[in-house]
Design a protein around this motif. Structure first.
Motif, PDB file in Angstrom:
ATOM      1  N   ILE A   1       3.120   2.425  -3.805  1.00 61.87           N
ATOM      2  CA  ILE A   1       2.181   1.278  -3.408  1.00 61.87           C
ATOM      3  C   ILE A   1       2.744  -0.108  -3.242  1.00 61.87           C
ATOM      4  CG2 ILE A   1       0.220   0.002  -4.266  1.00 61.87           C
ATOM      5  CD1 ILE A   1      -0.696   2.904  -3.664  1.00 61.87           C
ATOM      6  N   GLU A   2       3.844  -0.331  -3.940  1.00 58.08           N
ATOM      7  CA  GLU A   2       4.532  -1.602  -3.665  1.00 58.08           C
ATOM      8  C   GLU A   2       5.114  -1.423  -2.500  1.00 58.08           C
ATOM      9  OE1 GLU A   2       7.990  -4.166  -5.888  1.00 58.08           O
ATOM     10  OE2 GLU A   2       6.741  -2.696  -7.049  1.00 58.08           O
ATOM     11  N   TYR A   3       6.004  -0.477  -1.955  1.00 59.39           N
ATOM     12  CA  TYR A   3       6.865  -0.544  -0.998  1.00 59.39           C
ATOM     13  C   TYR A   3       5.808  -0.504   0.369  1.00 59.39           C
ATOM     14  CZ  TYR A   3       9.602   1.601   2.647  1.00 59.39           C
ATOM     15  OH  TYR A   3      10.317   1.242   3.954  1.00 59.39           O
ATOM     16  N   LEU A   4       4.779   0.337   0.342  1.00 56.24           N
ATOM     17  CA  LEU A   4       3.765   0.109   1.537  1.00 56.24           C
ATOM     18  C   LEU A   4       3.144  -1.015   1.646  1.00 56.24           C
ATOM     19  CD1 LEU A   4       2.457   3.865   0.907  1.00 56.24           C
ATOM     20  CD2 LEU A   4       3.654   3.137   2.699  1.00 56.24           C
ATOM     21  N   SER A   5       2.880  -1.773   0.541  1.00 54.63           N
ATOM     22  CA  SER A   5       1.980  -2.964   0.725  1.00 54.63           C
ATOM     23  C   SER A   5       3.185  -3.974   1.275  1.00 54.63           C
ATOM     24  CB  SER A   5       1.539  -3.531  -0.750  1.00 54.63           C
ATOM     25  OG  SER A   5       0.730  -2.659  -1.215  1.00 54.63           O
ATOM     26  N   SER A   6       4.379  -4.004   1.231  1.00 56.27           N
ATOM     27  CA  SER A   6       5.291  -5.018   1.501  1.00 56.27           C
ATOM     28  C   SER A   6       5.820  -4.503   2.968  1.00 56.27           C
ATOM     29  CB  SER A   6       6.363  -5.208   0.772  1.00 56.27           C
ATOM     30  OG  SER A   6       7.270  -3.957   0.488  1.00 56.27           O
ATOM     31  N   LEU A   7       5.634  -3.411   3.545  1.00 60.97           N
ATOM     32  CA  LEU A   7       5.970  -2.955   4.746  1.00 60.97           C
ATOM     33  C   LEU A   7       5.686  -3.923   5.758  1.00 60.97           C
ATOM     34  CD1 LEU A   7       7.669  -0.331   5.795  1.00 60.97           C
ATOM     35  CD2 LEU A   7       5.232   0.556   6.194  1.00 60.97           C
ATOM     36  N   ASN A   8       6.658  -4.176   6.746  1.00 62.79           N
ATOM     37  CA  ASN A   8       6.560  -5.175   7.946  1.00 62.79           C
ATOM     38  C   ASN A   8       6.803  -4.378   8.982  1.00 62.79           C
ATOM     39  OD1 ASN A   8       5.904  -7.710   6.384  1.00 62.79           O
ATOM     40  ND2 ASN A   8       8.239  -7.705   6.090  1.00 62.79           N
TER      41      ASN A   8
ATOM     42  N   LEU B   1      -3.455  10.687   0.096  1.00 61.33           N
ATOM     43  CA  LEU B   1      -3.270   9.583   0.992  1.00 61.33           C
ATOM     44  C   LEU B   1      -4.272   8.561   1.153  1.00 61.33           C
ATOM     45  CD1 LEU B   1      -1.175   8.884   3.055  1.00 61.33           C
ATOM     46  CD2 LEU B   1      -2.697  10.193   4.967  1.00 61.33           C
ATOM     47  N   VAL B   2      -5.683   8.667   1.376  1.00 56.41           N
ATOM     48  CA  VAL B   2      -6.811   7.794   1.440  1.00 56.41           C
ATOM     49  C   VAL B   2      -6.414   6.800   0.203  1.00 56.41           C
ATOM     50  CG1 VAL B   2      -9.233   7.692   1.408  1.00 56.41           C
ATOM     51  CG2 VAL B   2      -8.253   9.407   2.633  1.00 56.41           C
ATOM     52  N   LYS B   3      -6.375   7.047  -0.847  1.00 58.26           N
ATOM     53  CA  LYS B   3      -6.317   6.290  -1.849  1.00 58.26           C
ATOM     54  C   LYS B   3      -5.293   5.425  -1.871  1.00 58.26           C
ATOM     55  CE  LYS B   3      -7.695   4.901  -6.619  1.00 58.26           C
ATOM     56  NZ  LYS B   3      -8.051   5.780  -7.490  1.00 58.26           N
ATOM     57  N   THR B   4      -4.027   5.954  -1.512  1.00 54.66           N
ATOM     58  CA  THR B   4      -2.967   5.273  -1.507  1.00 54.66           C
ATOM     59  C   THR B   4      -3.116   4.033  -0.415  1.00 54.66           C
ATOM     60  OG1 THR B   4      -1.547   6.908  -2.042  1.00 54.66           O
ATOM     61  CG2 THR B   4      -0.355   5.188  -0.873  1.00 54.66           C
ATOM     62  N   LEU B   5      -3.484   4.349   0.694  1.00 53.60           N
ATOM     63  CA  LEU B   5      -3.702   3.415   1.635  1.00 53.60           C
ATOM     64  C   LEU B   5      -4.817   2.479   1.594  1.00 53.60           C
ATOM     65  CD1 LEU B   5      -3.229   5.958   4.874  1.00 53.60           C
ATOM     66  CD2 LEU B   5      -1.634   4.145   3.948  1.00 53.60           C
ATOM     67  N   ASN B   6      -5.807   2.761   0.831  1.00 56.06           N
ATOM     68  CA  ASN B   6      -6.913   1.713   0.326  1.00 56.06           C
ATOM     69  C   ASN B   6      -6.421   0.623  -0.566  1.00 56.06           C
ATOM     70  OD1 ASN B   6      -8.830   2.796   1.963  1.00 56.06           O
ATOM     71  ND2 ASN B   6      -9.869   4.039   0.499  1.00 56.06           N
ATOM     72  N   LEU B   7      -5.440   1.449  -1.479  1.00 58.64           N
ATOM     73  CA  LEU B   7      -4.859   0.399  -2.360  1.00 58.64           C
ATOM     74  C   LEU B   7      -3.829  -0.519  -1.644  1.00 58.64           C
ATOM     75  CD1 LEU B   7      -4.329   2.672  -5.389  1.00 58.64           C
ATOM     76  CD2 LEU B   7      -5.972   0.688  -5.335  1.00 58.64           C
ATOM     77  N   VAL B   8      -3.200  -0.189  -0.633  1.00 60.28           N
ATOM     78  CA  VAL B   8      -1.781  -0.907  -0.073  1.00 60.28           C
ATOM     79  C   VAL B   8      -2.554  -1.807   0.646  1.00 60.28           C
ATOM     80  CG1 VAL B   8      -0.480  -0.588   1.977  1.00 60.28           C
ATOM     81  CG2 VAL B   8      -0.587   1.070   0.069  1.00 60.28           C
ATOM     82  N   ASN B   9      -3.854  -1.645   1.395  1.00 60.91           N
ATOM     83  CA  ASN B   9      -4.425  -2.624   2.261  1.00 60.91           C
ATOM     84  C   ASN B   9      -3.436  -3.707   3.225  1.00 60.91           C
ATOM     85  OD1 ASN B   9      -6.669  -3.720   3.048  1.00 60.91           O
ATOM     86  ND2 ASN B   9      -6.636  -5.288   1.574  1.00 60.91           N
ATOM     87  N   ASN B  10      -2.767  -2.727   3.736  1.00 61.85           N
ATOM     88  CA  ASN B  10      -1.670  -3.457   4.746  1.00 61.85           C
ATOM     89  C   ASN B  10      -2.023  -3.184   6.099  1.00 61.85           C
ATOM     90  OD1 ASN B  10       0.506  -4.193   6.422  1.00 61.85           O
ATOM     91  ND2 ASN B  10       2.039  -3.183   4.757  1.00 61.85           N
ATOM     92  N   ASP B  11      -2.417  -4.688   6.779  1.00 62.91           N
ATOM     93  CA  ASP B  11      -2.988  -4.597   8.070  1.00 62.91           C
ATOM     94  C   ASP B  11      -2.154  -4.116   9.155  1.00 62.91           C
ATOM     95  OD1 ASP B  11      -5.410  -5.629   7.108  1.00 62.91           O
ATOM     96  OD2 ASP B  11      -4.757  -7.783   7.640  1.00 62.91           O
ATOM     97  N   GLN B  12      -0.930  -3.836   8.824  1.00 60.93           N
ATOM     98  CA  GLN B  12       0.036  -3.515   9.766  1.00 60.93           C
ATOM     99  C   GLN B  12       0.099  -2.176   9.862  1.00 60.93           C
ATOM    100  OE1 GLN B  12       4.057  -5.684   9.688  1.00 60.93           O
ATOM    101  NE2 GLN B  12       3.026  -7.387   8.748  1.00 60.93           N
ATOM    102  N   ILE B  13      -0.806  -1.339   8.957  1.00 61.85           N
ATOM    103  CA  ILE B  13      -0.679   0.217   8.881  1.00 61.85           C
ATOM    104  C   ILE B  13      -1.886   0.508   9.426  1.00 61.85           C
ATOM    105  CG2 ILE B  13      -0.716   2.259   7.716  1.00 61.85           C
ATOM    106  CD1 ILE B  13       1.289   0.832   5.618  1.00 61.85           C
TER     107      ILE B  13
END
Length: 168
Positions: A63-70, A93-105
């Motif tokens: 989650i931390e890695y995906l959240s900080s992904l540029n 995957l759905v839960k992970t991406l919801n928690l990440v909330n990274n607009d670049q993904i």
């Protein structure tokens, strides 16, 4: 009890159990979702999918890695609303991406029919043979995919694909 009563009782039990199982199945998956669909449509279509999303606990490091992904990334998720593996692995995957909330993904969900023939344009474009398949893209180029049953938690496999991409 005489045999007529026993037969009638068994008939009633079988009848109610058949009706109950059809009712339960129709409430779990209402329709086969085909084509590009929203996450809300997937969740509305299957109660069990939402239960699996709610229960899933992704790895906090991923989650931390995906959240900080540029950088802009696209993920295309091919799933079958009829498919046991899709119901089992896609919610993570759905839960992970919801928690990440990274607009670049950017995530796109594509429902596939049971014969894996529709939607034909997507299936041919991405050469999809197995469901579920998660395709990771950057700048329109494919850099990896997760096919059917992940060997590791699905979010960990996604992170591994993205780390390989960043190393290149």
């Amino acid at each position: 009890m005489n045999s007529a009563r026993v037969s009638f009782f068994i008939f009633l039990l079988i009848g109610f159990s058949v009706l109950w199982s059809e009712e339960a199945m129709s409430q779990d998956v209402q329709d086969n979702l085909i084509g590009e669909v929203t996450l809300d449509q997937i969740i509305e279509n299957s109660r069990i999918f939402k239960v699996y999303v709610d229960r899933y606990e992704p790895d906090p490091r991923d989650i931390e890695y995906l959240s900080s992904l540029n950088g802009d990334y696209s993920i295309v998720v091919f799933f079958g609303s009829w498919c046991r593996e899709s119901t089992k692995y896609t919610p993570g995957l759905v839960k992970t991406l919801n928690l990440v909330n990274n607009d670049q993904i950017e995530v796109t969900y594509v429902g596939v029919d049971e014969q894996k023939k529709f939607p034909n344009e997507f299936l041919k474009l991405f050469d999809i043979k197995y469901i579920p398949t998660v395709v990771v893209l950057k700048d329109g180029n494919e850099y990896g995919r997760i096919v059917e049953r992940p060997q590791l938690p699905i979010e960990t496999e996604l992170v591994q694909i993205l780390k390989r991409l960043q190393e290149n």
